[in-house]
Write an enzyme that holds these catalytic residues in place. Structure first.
Site, PDB file in Angstrom:
ATOM      1  N   LYS A  87       0.819  -1.219   0.000  1.00  0.00           N
ATOM      2  CA  LYS A  87       0.000   0.000   0.000  1.00  0.00           C
ATOM      3  C   LYS A  87       0.850   1.265   0.000  1.00  0.00           C
ATOM      4  CE  LYS A  87      -3.621   1.952   2.998  1.00  0.00           C
ATOM      5  NZ  LYS A  87      -4.247   1.771   4.317  1.00  0.00           N
ATOM      6  N   THR A 132       5.140 -12.418  15.075  1.00  0.00           N
ATOM      7  CA  THR A 132       6.110 -11.886  16.025  1.00  0.00           C
ATOM      8  C   THR A 132       6.104 -12.660  17.341  1.00  0.00           C
ATOM      9  OG1 THR A 132       6.493  -9.953  17.435  1.00  0.00           O
ATOM     10  CG2 THR A 132       4.286 -10.189  16.584  1.00  0.00           C
ATOM     11  N   ASP A 133       7.214 -12.604  18.053  1.00  0.00           N
ATOM     12  CA  ASP A 133       7.255 -13.225  19.393  1.00  0.00           C
ATOM     13  C   ASP A 133       6.429 -12.425  20.404  1.00  0.00           C
ATOM     14  OD1 ASP A 133       8.924 -11.005  19.670  1.00  0.00           O
ATOM     15  OD2 ASP A 133      10.664 -12.128  20.411  1.00  0.00           O
ATOM     16  N   GLU A 134       6.011 -11.197  20.009  1.00  0.00           N
ATOM     17  CA  GLU A 134       5.277 -10.344  20.962  1.00  0.00           C
ATOM     18  C   GLU A 134       3.895 -10.911  21.284  1.00  0.00           C
ATOM     19  OE1 GLU A 134       5.668  -6.148  20.291  1.00  0.00           O
ATOM     20  OE2 GLU A 134       7.558  -6.417  19.225  1.00  0.00           O
ATOM     21  N   TYR A 186      -0.712  -3.644  19.005  1.00  0.00           N
ATOM     22  CA  TYR A 186       0.039  -4.279  17.913  1.00  0.00           C
ATOM     23  C   TYR A 186       0.080  -5.799  18.095  1.00  0.00           C
ATOM     24  CZ  TYR A 186       4.097  -6.213  15.474  1.00  0.00           C
ATOM     25  OH  TYR A 186       4.913  -7.014  14.718  1.00  0.00           O
ATOM     26  N   LYS A 244      -1.601  -8.873  15.877  1.00  0.00           N
ATOM     27  CA  LYS A 244      -0.824  -9.962  15.252  1.00  0.00           C
ATOM     28  C   LYS A 244      -1.316 -11.318  15.782  1.00  0.00           C
ATOM     29  CE  LYS A 244       2.209  -9.677  12.734  1.00  0.00           C
ATOM     30  NZ  LYS A 244       2.238  -9.570  11.236  1.00  0.00           N
ATOM     31  N   ASN A 278      12.831  -9.413  17.362  1.00  0.00           N
ATOM     32  CA  ASN A 278      13.097  -8.088  16.769  1.00  0.00           C
ATOM     33  C   ASN A 278      14.156  -8.189  15.678  1.00  0.00           C
ATOM     34  OD1 ASN A 278      11.814  -7.521  19.357  1.00  0.00           O
ATOM     35  ND2 ASN A 278      12.396  -5.399  18.982  1.00  0.00           N
ATOM     36  N   ILE A 333      15.922   6.678  25.527  1.00  0.00           N
ATOM     37  CA  ILE A 333      15.821   5.356  26.158  1.00  0.00           C
ATOM     38  C   ILE A 333      14.567   5.359  27.033  1.00  0.00           C
ATOM     39  CG2 ILE A 333      16.958   3.691  27.703  1.00  0.00           C
ATOM     40  CD1 ILE A 333      18.691   4.233  25.329  1.00  0.00           C
TER      41      ILE A 333
HETATM   42  P1  NAD Z   1       7.375  -2.324   8.009  1.00  0.00           P
HETATM   43  O1  NAD Z   1       6.484  -1.452   8.837  1.00  0.00           O
HETATM   44  O2  NAD Z   1       8.770  -1.880   7.732  1.00  0.00           O
HETATM   45  O3  NAD Z   1       6.691  -2.583   6.590  1.00  0.00           O
HETATM   46  C1  NAD Z   1       5.348  -2.917   6.445  1.00  0.00           C
HETATM   47  C2  NAD Z   1       5.012  -2.849   4.965  1.00  0.00           C
HETATM   48  O4  NAD Z   1       3.631  -3.216   4.814  1.00  0.00           O
HETATM   49  C3  NAD Z   1       5.157  -1.441   4.356  1.00  0.00           C
HETATM   50  O5  NAD Z   1       5.802  -1.525   3.109  1.00  0.00           O
HETATM   51  C4  NAD Z   1       3.726  -0.961   4.205  1.00  0.00           C
HETATM   52  O6  NAD Z   1       3.551  -0.042   3.137  1.00  0.00           O
HETATM   53  C5  NAD Z   1       2.999  -2.274   3.961  1.00  0.00           C
HETATM   54  N1  NAD Z   1       1.583  -2.192   4.331  1.00  0.00           N
HETATM   55  C6  NAD Z   1       1.060  -1.713   5.484  1.00  0.00           C
HETATM   56  N2  NAD Z   1      -0.282  -1.780   5.452  1.00  0.00           N
HETATM   57  C7  NAD Z   1      -0.610  -2.332   4.250  1.00  0.00           C
HETATM   58  C8  NAD Z   1      -1.848  -2.680   3.639  1.00  0.00           C
HETATM   59  N3  NAD Z   1      -3.011  -2.454   4.254  1.00  0.00           N
HETATM   60  N4  NAD Z   1      -1.820  -3.241   2.412  1.00  0.00           N
HETATM   61  C9  NAD Z   1      -0.640  -3.470   1.780  1.00  0.00           C
HETATM   62  N5  NAD Z   1       0.544  -3.149   2.310  1.00  0.00           N
HETATM   63  C10 NAD Z   1       0.560  -2.589   3.533  1.00  0.00           C
HETATM   64  O7  NAD Z   1       7.340  -3.725   8.729  1.00  0.00           O
HETATM   65  P2  NAD Z   1       8.483  -4.820   8.898  1.00  0.00           P
HETATM   66  O8  NAD Z   1       9.320  -4.447  10.049  1.00  0.00           O
HETATM   67  O9  NAD Z   1       9.119  -5.077   7.588  1.00  0.00           O
HETATM   68  O10 NAD Z   1       7.605  -6.075   9.337  1.00  0.00           O
HETATM   69  C11 NAD Z   1       7.116  -6.995   8.375  1.00  0.00           C
HETATM   70  C12 NAD Z   1       6.319  -8.071   9.071  1.00  0.00           C
HETATM   71  O11 NAD Z   1       7.138  -8.719  10.045  1.00  0.00           O
HETATM   72  C13 NAD Z   1       5.114  -7.547   9.838  1.00  0.00           C
HETATM   73  O12 NAD Z   1       4.063  -8.456   9.671  1.00  0.00           O
HETATM   74  C14 NAD Z   1       5.572  -7.504  11.288  1.00  0.00           C
HETATM   75  O13 NAD Z   1       4.487  -7.682  12.168  1.00  0.00           O
HETATM   76  C15 NAD Z   1       6.509  -8.700  11.312  1.00  0.00           C
HETATM   77  N6  NAD Z   1       7.581  -8.616  12.314  1.00  0.00           N
HETATM   78  C16 NAD Z   1       8.451  -7.579  12.313  1.00  0.00           C
HETATM   79  C17 NAD Z   1       9.479  -7.546  13.243  1.00  0.00           C
HETATM   80  C18 NAD Z   1      10.495  -6.434  13.255  1.00  0.00           C
HETATM   81  O14 NAD Z   1      11.364  -6.421  14.138  1.00  0.00           O
HETATM   82  N7  NAD Z   1      10.482  -5.495  12.326  1.00  0.00           N
HETATM   83  C19 NAD Z   1       9.598  -8.563  14.193  1.00  0.00           C
HETATM   84  C20 NAD Z   1       8.667  -9.613  14.183  1.00  0.00           C
HETATM   85  C21 NAD Z   1       7.672  -9.644  13.218  1.00  0.00           C
HETATM   86  P1  TYD Z   2      11.164  -1.284  19.093  1.00  0.00           P
HETATM   87  O1  TYD Z   2      12.318  -1.176  18.144  1.00  0.00           O
HETATM   88  O2  TYD Z   2      10.078  -0.277  19.022  1.00  0.00           O
HETATM   89  O3  TYD Z   2      10.597  -2.771  18.980  1.00  0.00           O
HETATM   90  P2  TYD Z   2       9.507  -3.538  19.932  1.00  0.00           P
HETATM   91  O4  TYD Z   2       8.812  -2.561  20.771  1.00  0.00           O
HETATM   92  O5  TYD Z   2       8.616  -4.149  18.899  1.00  0.00           O
HETATM   93  O6  TYD Z   2      10.298  -4.540  20.702  1.00  0.00           O
HETATM   94  O7  TYD Z   2      11.732  -1.222  20.565  1.00  0.00           O
HETATM   95  C1  TYD Z   2      12.727  -2.129  21.018  1.00  0.00           C
HETATM   96  C2  TYD Z   2      12.971  -1.829  22.484  1.00  0.00           C
HETATM   97  O8  TYD Z   2      13.560  -0.517  22.590  1.00  0.00           O
HETATM   98  C3  TYD Z   2      11.700  -1.768  23.315  1.00  0.00           C
HETATM   99  O9  TYD Z   2      11.976  -2.267  24.626  1.00  0.00           O
HETATM  100  C4  TYD Z   2      11.385  -0.291  23.397  1.00  0.00           C
HETATM  101  C5  TYD Z   2      12.757   0.349  23.401  1.00  0.00           C
HETATM  102  N1  TYD Z   2      12.834   1.695  22.799  1.00  0.00           N
HETATM  103  C6  TYD Z   2      13.451   2.740  23.501  1.00  0.00           C
HETATM  104  O10 TYD Z   2      13.953   2.561  24.636  1.00  0.00           O
HETATM  105  N2  TYD Z   2      13.495   3.963  22.903  1.00  0.00           N
HETATM  106  C7  TYD Z   2      12.955   4.216  21.682  1.00  0.00           C
HETATM  107  O11 TYD Z   2      13.008   5.381  21.204  1.00  0.00           O
HETATM  108  C8  TYD Z   2      12.343   3.123  20.962  1.00  0.00           C
HETATM  109  C9  TYD Z   2      11.735   3.352  19.612  1.00  0.00           C
HETATM  110  C10 TYD Z   2      12.317   1.878  21.557  1.00  0.00           C
END
Ligand code: NAD
Ligand code: TYD
Length: 337
Positions: free
Chosen positions: A34, A123-125, A150, A154, A179, A206
């Protein structure tokens, strides 16, 4: 093989497309995205002329479009989501819409078009939060206990995916990973935020006492894990994917980044904590290790060094992002820090 990748212009999705086309140049990928604030076609610049990748701008909640793009698809790899916990606290509705309804629309399309595999990235969350002194870790049998909008969205999507397996026999797999970090990560997340703030001479926010614990997985290792699940994973199963074996606090992560970048701790700024902040995530990834042979290619410090290097070498990429939507978000989130 023809793949539908959703969210392929985001962080993990774009890394996955690069990974997949490098290792499977004969395959064809349709990338449905999107282009929300987190989607960025710059992430795919290197393959923009590759005839084996077609970009479709659109919403996974749009059933008609999903039905069209699903035509002839063998494998769906579903990344598209709203992915940032802090944003889910401020505006939960879009998380429910995209992450839950969008996933259901895709499942319906995949069922109708009889895809051979629907792989869902989660996600592990979804497993909730551990105490700091907890010795246990999340694994595939851990009951779900999501605590942020969030993670709740998920968790809902994971349940829907499994329901399509049990009810309709859709061939699904799920990975619940920790993460991720690496190239092309939007600078709202901790690691890219810290690195780019240091490069801009700003402080690193932090939350709370900084002793929160996460597991960290390099994005390319994650892509390999998905590849292993697609080729050898069992239908109807979940795989936990992580990168570490010991606990690392947010402060430890930032200290490592400061060391790599030759900076001292003066640039740390302790700020107001996140609401409902999950204390600790720790993941036991022995199932994917034992059954599919997954192991991270390098240790955390090596991958962190590579990540710092990437952000140092790609200033134009992140500076543009930080000027746009992000600057308003940052002011609001961090009270003009
Ligand atoms: P991101 O936010 O970087 O990217 C998400 C992408 O999805 C974007 O390109 C956005 O444009 C697209 N998108 C959002 N809503 C949409 C919609 N309605 N239709 C089509 N496209 C849409 O996310 P990411 O970090 O790359 O995460 C990808 C997946 O991995 C997610 O499902 C997230 O829950 C999961 N995940 C991420 C992490 C992490 O650390 N980043 C960890 C565990 C799981
Ligand atoms: P984040 O990268 O947002 O991932 P998630 O919340 O999905 O684990 O955050 C990673 C950890 O870092 C989380 O414990 C929140 C903390 N954090 C900060 O301390 N400062 C920040 O500005 C952000 C974005 C995250």
């Amino acid at each position: 093989m023809k793949l539908l990748v959703t969210g392929g212009a985001g962080f993990i999705g774009s890394n996955f497309i690069h990974y997949w086309l490098k290792n499977n140049p004969q395959d064809f990928i349709v990338n449905l995205d999107k282009l929300t604030y987190a989607g960025n076609l710059e992430n795919l610049k290197k393959i923009k002329d590759n005839p084996n990748c077609r970009f479709v701008k659109g919403d996974i909640c749009d059933g008609k479009l999903v039905d069209e793009v699903m035509d002839g698809i063998d494998i769906v790899v579903h990344f598209a989501a709203e992915s940032h916990v802090d944003r889910s606290i401020k505006s939960p509705s879009i998380f429910i819409k995209t992450n839950i309804i969008g996933t259901q629309v895709l499942l319906e399309g995949a069922l109708k078009r009889k895809v051979k595999r629907f792989h869902h990235i989660s996600t592990d969350e979804v497993f909730g939060s551990l105490n700091l002194d907890d010795l246990s870790k999340f694994d595939e049998r851990t009951p779900y206990n999501p605590r942020s909008p969030y993670s709740a969205s998920k968790a809902g999507s994971d349940h829907l995916v499994m329901s399509y397996f049990y009810t309709y026999g859709l061939p699904v797999t799920i990975s619940n990973c920790s993460n991720n970090f690496g190239p092309f990560q939007y600078p709202e997340k901790l690691i890219p935020l810290a690195i780019t703030n240091i490069l801009e001479g700003k402080t690193i926010p932090i939350y709370g006492d900084g002793l929160y614990v996460r597991d960290w997985l390099y994005v390319e290792d994650h892509c390999r894990a998905i590849d292993l699940i697609l080729s050898s994973g069992k239908i109807g199963e979940t795989y936990c994917v992580g990168g570490l074996t010991e606990d690392i606090s947010n402060l430890d992560v930032i200290t490592k980044i400061l060391e790599i970048m030759g900076k001292n701790k003066d640039c740390l700024e302790f700020v107001k904590d996140r609401m409902g902040h999950d204390r600790k995530y720790a993941i036991n990834w022995s199932k994917i290790k034992q059954e599919l042979g997954f192991i991270p290619e390098h240790d955390f410090t090596h991958w962190l060094e590579q990540t710092v290097k990437w952000y140092e070498e790609n200033e134009t990429w992140w500076k543009r992002l930080k000027q746009d939507e992000f600057s308003n978000y940052y002011k609001e989130q961090y009270n003009d820090l």
